[in-house]
Write an enzyme that holds these catalytic residues in place. Structure first.
Site, PDB file in Angstrom:
ATOM      1  CE1 TYR A 125      -4.230  -1.177  -0.367  1.00 20.42           C
ATOM      2  CE2 TYR A 125      -3.629  -2.716   1.376  1.00 20.42           C
ATOM      3  CZ  TYR A 125      -4.492  -2.322   0.370  1.00 20.42           C
ATOM      4  OH  TYR A 125      -5.613  -3.072   0.098  1.00 20.42           O
ATOM      5  CD  GLU A 178      -5.137 -30.725   6.655  1.00 19.64           C
ATOM      6  OE1 GLU A 178      -5.523 -30.317   5.545  1.00 19.64           O
ATOM      7  OE2 GLU A 178      -5.190 -31.915   6.987  1.00 19.64           O
ATOM      8  CG  ASP A 226      -8.336 -33.755   6.475  1.00 16.83           C
ATOM      9  OD1 ASP A 226      -8.766 -34.034   7.607  1.00 16.83           O
ATOM     10  OD2 ASP A 226      -8.743 -32.780   5.807  1.00 16.83           O
TER      11      ASP A 226
END
Length: 358
Positions: A100, A186, A239
């Site tokens: 910015y 996770e 997972d």
């Protein structure tokens, strides 16, 4: 000041304590993982560190008098001038702050991110030394206290809420914990479920961290700092799919993009606690609750299996081959088929008590 014990009896952690003793013995020997095969890619693999920048890697030249690279050269100089001002004034800025300063010139955030990575790699300095901070998205909970750079006292708890990972990991000090292990989770949803189920209290003393998916730089730095400070066992709960394995590998071995900072980011001592593909059959999880691997999943899995660090992880390879053969994946939430709190009440406690990690 120590924390008051709230969790299981000391005998529960016997296997964990033995595992920690073996990790400390390996550290004293100066070793890490079993010896790994070197790879001749842009990064090389070293078992005690992870993926590192290779000395023979391909480089590119950016010239001020070349039409192809003049804009990139100008942008590099622009960001170097911002860094110079930050260092001179002893102030810090995020990558978003830098974008910015002249958003029209940079065009988009990715341009800034890539140039900062290039500068960090070129100067062989971590971003924090350039006074550039990354925005944190990770969370931490459990048996941990520390002081932030400005003197703020942070007391992570085992309650239903977590503390945001600090934006300046290098600045935190006076870390205190009695934790027996660190659990990397996770996904944020799983992390929150464990908090709601009072997992931290049941398994106290422990620490839990989540990067909410692919971990940001600060979450990785925090895990590394906790390992370097306390040398307690670190486990990953992901997972049973290629994406989860990839995330675990980032914590353990690093990534190609950040290989030049591997010494500051990787924890090769991390072990895979779950969800293991072999657990799916062992626990008689119904096939109709599993998800078929997509073509993209299969390509990712094949890619991971070819990586040099998998050659020194035969048990990991076996689990991934089980997944490849079955062509099925599973999210951690599949354990709710057994009971709503099976993960926190049965699965994780048994894994930790009996050494169910690889």
């Amino acid at each position: 000041m120590a924390f008051a014990p709230m969790g299981p009896e000391a005998s529960f952690f016997e296997v964990l304590d033995q595992h920690r003793a073996s990790l400390l013995a390996a550290l004293r020997r100066g070793g890490g993982e079993p010896a790994g095969r070197r790879t001749r890619l842009a990064s090389r693999f070293e078992d005690s560190v992870g993926l590192q920048m290779a000395s023979h890697c391909t480089t590119r030249k950016i010239k001020s008098d070349s039409l192809k690279s003049v804009k990139k050269f100008a942008l590099i100089l622009k960001i170097l001038s911002v860094i110079y001002k930050l260092v001179q004034s002893n102030t810090y800025a995020t990558k978003r702050d830098i974008y910015y300063t002249d958003s029209q010139l940079f065009g988009n955030q990715t341009v800034v991110d890539n140039i900062i990575n290039d500068i960090s790699c070129m100067l062989k300095m971590p971003r924090i030394s350039l006074h550039i901070l990354s925005t944190s998205k990770g969370l931490i909970a459990g048996n941990l206290r520390y002081l932030e750079e400005d003197g703020t006292r942070v007391h992570c708890t085992c309650g239903s809420t977590a503390v945001a990972v600090p934006s300046n990991i290098q600045g935190i000090r006076n870390l205190i914990t009695d934790a027996k292990f660190l659990l990397i989770v996770e996904k944020d949803a799983t992390f929150q479920r464990l908090l709601d189920d009072s997992f931290c209290n049941r398994m106290s003393p422990c620490i839990m961290v989540t990067g909410k998916g692919v971990p940001d730089l600060n979450t990785r730095l925090l895990v590394k700092k906790l390992w370097d400070t306390f040398h307690i066992p670190v486990f990953a709960l992901v997972d049973a799919d290629p994406h989860g394995i990839e995330i675990m590998c980032i914590y353990k071995y690093g990534s190609m993009a950040m290989s030049f900072e591997a010494h500051n980011l990787t924890v090769p001592a991390i072990r895979w606690l779950g969800l293991l593909p072999s657990d799916i059959k062992r626990l008689n999880i119904p096939r109709d609750t599993l998800i078929p691997l997509t073509k993209q999943d299969q390509m990712k899995l094949e890619s991971v299996l070819k990586r040099p660090y998998v050659t020194c992880q035969p048990f990991w390879r076996k689990e991934m081959e089980i997944m490849a053969d079955s062509k099925l994946k599973a999210e951690i939430q599949v354990l709710t088929f057994l009971s709503s709190d099976y993960l926190s009440r049965v699965y994780l406690p048994n894994k930790l008590k009996f050494g169910g990690w690889i």
